[in-house]
Design an enzyme around this catalytic site. Structure first.
Site, PDB file in Angstrom:
ATOM      1  N   SER A 104      58.888  27.268  29.392  1.00 32.98           N
ATOM      2  CA  SER A 104      58.695  28.701  29.179  1.00 32.98           C
ATOM      3  C   SER A 104      59.573  29.185  28.019  1.00 32.98           C
ATOM      4  O   SER A 104      59.414  28.725  26.891  1.00 32.98           O
ATOM      5  CB  SER A 104      58.950  29.443  30.492  1.00 32.98           C
ATOM      6  OG  SER A 104      58.466  30.761  30.441  1.00 32.98           O
ATOM      7  N   ASP A 154      47.116  30.443  33.077  1.00 28.55           N
ATOM      8  CA  ASP A 154      48.482  30.918  32.882  1.00 28.55           C
ATOM      9  C   ASP A 154      48.443  32.377  32.420  1.00 28.55           C
ATOM     10  O   ASP A 154      47.915  32.676  31.340  1.00 28.55           O
ATOM     11  CB  ASP A 154      49.178  30.051  31.825  1.00 28.55           C
ATOM     12  CG  ASP A 154      50.681  30.292  31.770  1.00 28.55           C
ATOM     13  OD1 ASP A 154      51.118  31.430  32.059  1.00 28.55           O
ATOM     14  OD2 ASP A 154      51.417  29.350  31.425  1.00 28.55           O
ATOM     15  N   HIS A 185      51.478  29.452  35.485  1.00 28.42           N
ATOM     16  CA  HIS A 185      52.680  29.164  34.707  1.00 28.42           C
ATOM     17  C   HIS A 185      53.593  28.151  35.385  1.00 28.42           C
ATOM     18  O   HIS A 185      54.653  27.821  34.864  1.00 28.42           O
ATOM     19  CB  HIS A 185      53.438  30.482  34.469  1.00 28.42           C
ATOM     20  CG  HIS A 185      54.339  30.459  33.274  1.00 28.42           C
ATOM     21  ND1 HIS A 185      53.892  30.198  31.988  1.00 28.42           N
ATOM     22  CD2 HIS A 185      55.686  30.673  33.155  1.00 28.42           C
ATOM     23  CE1 HIS A 185      54.912  30.270  31.140  1.00 28.42           C
ATOM     24  NE2 HIS A 185      56.013  30.537  31.828  1.00 28.42           N
TER      25      HIS A 185
END
Length: 212
Positions: A104, A154, A185
């Protein structure tokens, strides 16, 4: 260029083995990916920095003004600082190979360092990166091994942007693999196995010898 530019933790590995840098996601810290890194590359020395930006108490590596809206000046600052941190550890360790893994926000700072210093990492795994801008690679990524992992649903990183990042990296010569799953995610087992395969197969000794 300082080994202590960031609060960080180090898990020592085999002398002369690989060096693996791991970069956490928003709101986590230097502990998030330490054991994960050890699992992926058991012989590596693991270096895990903590992001130096606070977003309402959540640690990040650079500032943003909204979801997917980056403070590009701060990203440039963070990229230069992180590149110096990585180089300092590489210079001290003299590893057989240099690997990077980010999730991320951690994948975003890792990607930005790769754009700025394409010779620094032999292989990188970018888990759910969000790169909403066209990168300017400072050199060539030829011979560099990059894995992107992504979720088809996502909500943070649209698949179209993942595909665009893949195209950018391929155009610059990188050896790119994309590992998808049908979720969001979160990190799923197929991503973990793909990262393990990447690091196990990446050739050693291709790092930039002039990066000190």
């Amino acid at each position: 260029m300082s080994k202590d530019a960031y609060i960080h933790k180090v898990l020592p590995g085999s002398p002369g083995g690989p060096l693996l840098f791991v970069f956490h996601g928003t709101g986590a810290d230097e502990n998030q990916l330490l054991s994960f890194g050890r699992e992926l590359v058991p012989q590596a020395t693991i270096v895990s920095p903590r992001g130096d930006v606070s977003e309402q108490g959540a640690a990040r590596f650079f500032r943003r003004t909204g979801e997917g809206i980056y403070d590009m000046d701060d990203l440039a600052r963070a990229t230069a600082k992180m590149a110096g941190f990585v180089k300092a550890h590489v210079e001290a360790e003299k590893p057989s190979a240099v690997f990077g893994l980010g999730y991320s926000n951690g994948a975003n700072i890792l990607a930005s360092v790769v754009f700025a210093e394409p010779g620094l990492f032999n292989a990188t795994t970018l888990m759910h990166p969000l790169i909403p801008f066209e990168p300017e690679v400072q050199g060539s990524l030829a011979g560099r091994h990059i894995l992107i992992t992504a979720g088809r649903r996502d909500p943070i990183c649209p698949p179209t942007l993942t595909a665009r990042l893949e195209a950018y990296l391929r155009a610059d010569g990188a050896d790119v693999t994309v590992e998808w799953h049908d979720g969001g995610h979160e990190v799923r087992p197929n991503e973990i196995e793909a990262a393990r395969r990447l690091f196990a197969s990446a050739p050693a000794g291709e790092g930039d010898k002039n990066n000190g």
